[in-house]
Design an enzyme around this catalytic site. Structure first.
Site, short mmCIF file in Angstrom:
data_model
loop_
_atom_site.label_atom_id
_atom_site.label_comp_id
_atom_site.label_asym_id
_atom_site.label_seq_id
_atom_site.Cartn_x
_atom_site.Cartn_y
_atom_site.Cartn_z
N ILE A 1 0.84 -1.20 0.00
CA ILE A 1 0.00 0.00 0.00
C ILE A 1 0.87 1.26 0.00
O ILE A 1 0.58 2.24 -0.68
CB ILE A 1 -0.94 -0.02 1.24
CG1 ILE A 1 -1.88 -1.23 1.16
CG2 ILE A 1 -1.73 1.28 1.33
CD1 ILE A 1 -2.65 -1.51 2.45
N LYS B 1 -2.09 -2.55 15.92
CA LYS B 1 -2.78 -1.57 15.08
C LYS B 1 -3.72 -0.71 15.93
O LYS B 1 -3.85 0.49 15.69
CB LYS B 1 -3.58 -2.28 13.97
CG LYS B 1 -2.75 -3.13 13.02
CD LYS B 1 -1.56 -2.42 12.43
CE LYS B 1 -1.92 -1.36 11.39
NZ LYS B 1 -0.69 -0.71 10.84
N TYR C 1 -0.97 -8.64 16.43
CA TYR C 1 -1.00 -7.69 15.29
C TYR C 1 -2.16 -6.70 15.47
O TYR C 1 -1.96 -5.48 15.37
CB TYR C 1 -1.15 -8.44 13.97
CG TYR C 1 -1.48 -7.52 12.81
CD1 TYR C 1 -0.51 -6.69 12.26
CD2 TYR C 1 -2.79 -7.46 12.29
CE1 TYR C 1 -0.83 -5.82 11.21
CE2 TYR C 1 -3.10 -6.60 11.24
CZ TYR C 1 -2.12 -5.79 10.71
OH TYR C 1 -2.44 -4.91 9.68
N1 LIG Z 1 -3.13 -5.35 3.39
C1 LIG Z 1 -4.19 -5.21 4.17
O1 LIG Z 1 -5.24 -5.81 3.92
C2 LIG Z 1 -4.16 -4.31 5.37
C3 LIG Z 1 -5.31 -4.22 6.16
C4 LIG Z 1 -5.30 -3.36 7.26
C5 LIG Z 1 -4.18 -2.62 7.55
N2 LIG Z 1 -3.05 -2.74 6.77
C6 LIG Z 1 -1.89 -1.94 7.11
O2 LIG Z 1 -1.44 -1.25 5.96
C7 LIG Z 1 -0.04 -1.07 6.01
C8 LIG Z 1 0.60 -1.60 4.75
O3 LIG Z 1 0.21 -2.95 4.57
P1 LIG Z 1 0.63 -3.78 3.28
O4 LIG Z 1 -0.39 -4.82 3.08
O5 LIG Z 1 0.97 -2.86 2.18
O6 LIG Z 1 1.96 -4.51 3.82
P2 LIG Z 1 3.25 -5.03 3.04
O7 LIG Z 1 2.97 -5.21 1.60
O8 LIG Z 1 3.74 -6.20 3.83
O9 LIG Z 1 4.29 -3.83 3.18
C9 LIG Z 1 4.76 -3.50 4.45
C10 LIG Z 1 5.75 -2.38 4.35
O10 LIG Z 1 6.26 -2.09 5.67
C11 LIG Z 1 7.67 -2.11 5.60
N3 LIG Z 1 8.32 -2.45 6.87
C12 LIG Z 1 8.18 -3.58 7.60
N4 LIG Z 1 9.01 -3.54 8.68
C13 LIG Z 1 9.66 -2.35 8.61
C14 LIG Z 1 10.66 -1.74 9.42
N5 LIG Z 1 11.16 -2.33 10.51
N6 LIG Z 1 11.12 -0.52 9.08
C15 LIG Z 1 10.64 0.10 7.96
N7 LIG Z 1 9.71 -0.44 7.15
C16 LIG Z 1 9.23 -1.66 7.47
C17 LIG Z 1 8.00 -3.15 4.53
O11 LIG Z 1 9.34 -3.02 4.12
P3 LIG Z 1 10.17 -4.30 3.58
O12 LIG Z 1 9.80 -4.39 2.13
O13 LIG Z 1 11.59 -3.91 3.84
O14 LIG Z 1 9.71 -5.50 4.37
C18 LIG Z 1 6.98 -2.77 3.49
O15 LIG Z 1 7.40 -1.63 2.78
C19 LIG Z 1 0.43 -1.78 7.28
O16 LIG Z 1 0.55 -0.84 8.31
C20 LIG Z 1 -0.69 -2.76 7.57
O17 LIG Z 1 -0.77 -3.06 8.95
C21 LIG Z 1 -3.02 -3.57 5.69
#
Ligand SMILES: NC(=O)c1ccc[n+]([C@@H]2O[C@H](COP(=O)([O-])OP(=O)(O)OC[C@H]3O[C@@H](n4cnc5c(N)ncnc54)[C@H](OP(=O)(O)O)[C@@H]3O)[C@@H](O)[C@H]2O)c1
Length: 320
Positions: free
Chosen positions: A32, A185, A181
């Site tokens: 995202i 959040k 988790y």
């Molecule tokens: N996908 C969903 O359905 C969903 C639903 C509700 C909320 N969210 C929230 O939306 C956000 C993005 O989700 P997503 O699905 O896009 O997740 P994602 O594809 O797993 O991407 C996560 C991002 O966070 C980065 N990250 C993880 N650990 C880190 C650290 N220690 N320092 C800096 N960056 C770090 C990752 O970097 P690396 O590439 O280096 O790992 C990646 O850029 C999150 O906060 C998640 O909780 C997502």
């Protein structure tokens, strides 16, 4: 349920220009966060991708540049799980204004064992909440010096049915990854709303806004090679799920609107229109347990202790 103001029209495909502005997106290299960065880059603003992995950040910047002619995108080395590194990261920002930061980066573990950062904190609570809490301490002088700046925190629908255990914030007992988790959040969302109250009390023009992206799947997300590649077979197989949830491109919309829309106010929550799971962004009423100021104040105090950052706002935008 409290009523919420009706928001004006907003076209997610026709964003206002933001030339001269600067935005930071944590985890802007993937998922995202990548799409938040790509969409914000299209406004003419400078977009900084906070990422712990230089190669991934460079791939994301190359992808953004290939789609947004003249994009001003750059990388900031940032590891939210390493609290001691955050001051140096912010010092390397080299910006004279920061109009918004999107706290997007996050870790979601599905299976035990419980993992800890090198500071000895549970990994999800530490990365998702404590890292962003501490980052706020370091970014606050720049943000509060930029009139009308915004701190946009990414929560989750998963937090709706969860409650914090203030006696065990780091899930040391009965560790269940999905619950840990969701609690991390929830902590982020409680923090964001408490942050807005404290900014208002200090007379700051900086706003803190909560967003949540609904349900977002890689399989519903358009390809952005090499950042993300989706095969045709995958796209077809998961098509029906698009009735319920969405791709990460659409999941970026609430955060992008929270950054750009002049009608957005501090203390609001923005999320996808259809059951909070998919669709264009709308204001969602604050869930009852998010309005619990006692829990939020306890969490704030604990976060100061655990992160070693005394995040304090005093009148006239003075931040210590
Ligand atoms: N996908 C969903 O359905 C969903 C639903 C509700 C909320 N969210 C929230 O939306 C956000 C993005 O989700 P997503 O699905 O896009 O997740 P994602 O594809 O797993 O991407 C996560 C991002 O966070 C980065 N990250 C993880 N650990 C880190 C650290 N220690 N320092 C800096 N960056 C770090 C990752 O970097 P690396 O590439 O280096 O790992 C990646 O850029 C999150 O906060 C998640 O909780 C997502």
């Amino acid at each position: 349920m409290p009523s919420v103001p009706k928001a004006p029209q907003w076209d997610v495909h026709r964003l206002p220009h933001a030339d001269g502005k600067s935005f930071l997106v944590t985890g802007g290299n993937a998922g995202i966060g990548y799409f938040v960065a790509e969409q914000l880059a299209g406004t003419g603003a400078t977009v900084v991708l906070g990422s712990r992995d230089t190669a991934k950040a460079e791939a994301a910047i190359a992808s953004i540049s290939s789609r947004v002619p003249g994009a001003k995108a750059k990388h900031l080395p940032l590891d939210l799980a390493d609290l001691a590194s955050l001051g140096a990261s912010v010092a390397a920002l080299e910006l004279d204004r920061l109009d918004a930061v999107v706290y997007n980066a996050g870790v979601a573990l599905d299976h035990p064992p419980r993992r800890e950062t090198k500071d000895g904190h549970e990994l999800m609570f530490a990365t998702n909440h404590l890292g962003h809490f501490a980052l706020t301490h370091w970014l606050a002088p720049l943000l509060t010096a930029t009139p009308g700046s915004r701190i946009v925190t990414t929560g989750s629908f998963a937090a709706k049915s969860e409650r914090l255990d203030l006696d065990d914030l780091q899930s040391t007992h009965d560790y269940q990854p999905k619950r840990a988790y969701a609690r991390s959040k929830l902590a982020q969302m409680l923090f964001a709303l408490e942050l807005d109250r404290r900014l208002r009390a200090a007379g700051s023009t900086t706003l803190s806004v909560v967003v949540h992206p609904g349900g977002a799947l890689d399989s519903l997300t358009p390809s952005r090679p090499p950042v993300h590649v989706r095969t045709t077979g995958e796209r077809l197989r998961y098509l029906p799920l698009g009735l319920l949830v969405q791709g990460k491109d659409a999941a970026a919309w609430p955060a992008v609107r929270a950054v750009l829309d002049p009608s957005v106010r501090g203390g609001q929550m923005w999320s996808p229109r259809a059951f909070g799971l998919r669709g264009t962004p709308r204001i969602e009423p604050i869930w009852n347990h998010l309005a619990d100021t006692t829990t939020a104040a306890h969490l704030w105090a604990a976060s100061c202790n655990l992160s070693g950052n005394d995040l304090t706002f005093t009148p006239h935008d003075q931040v210590r």
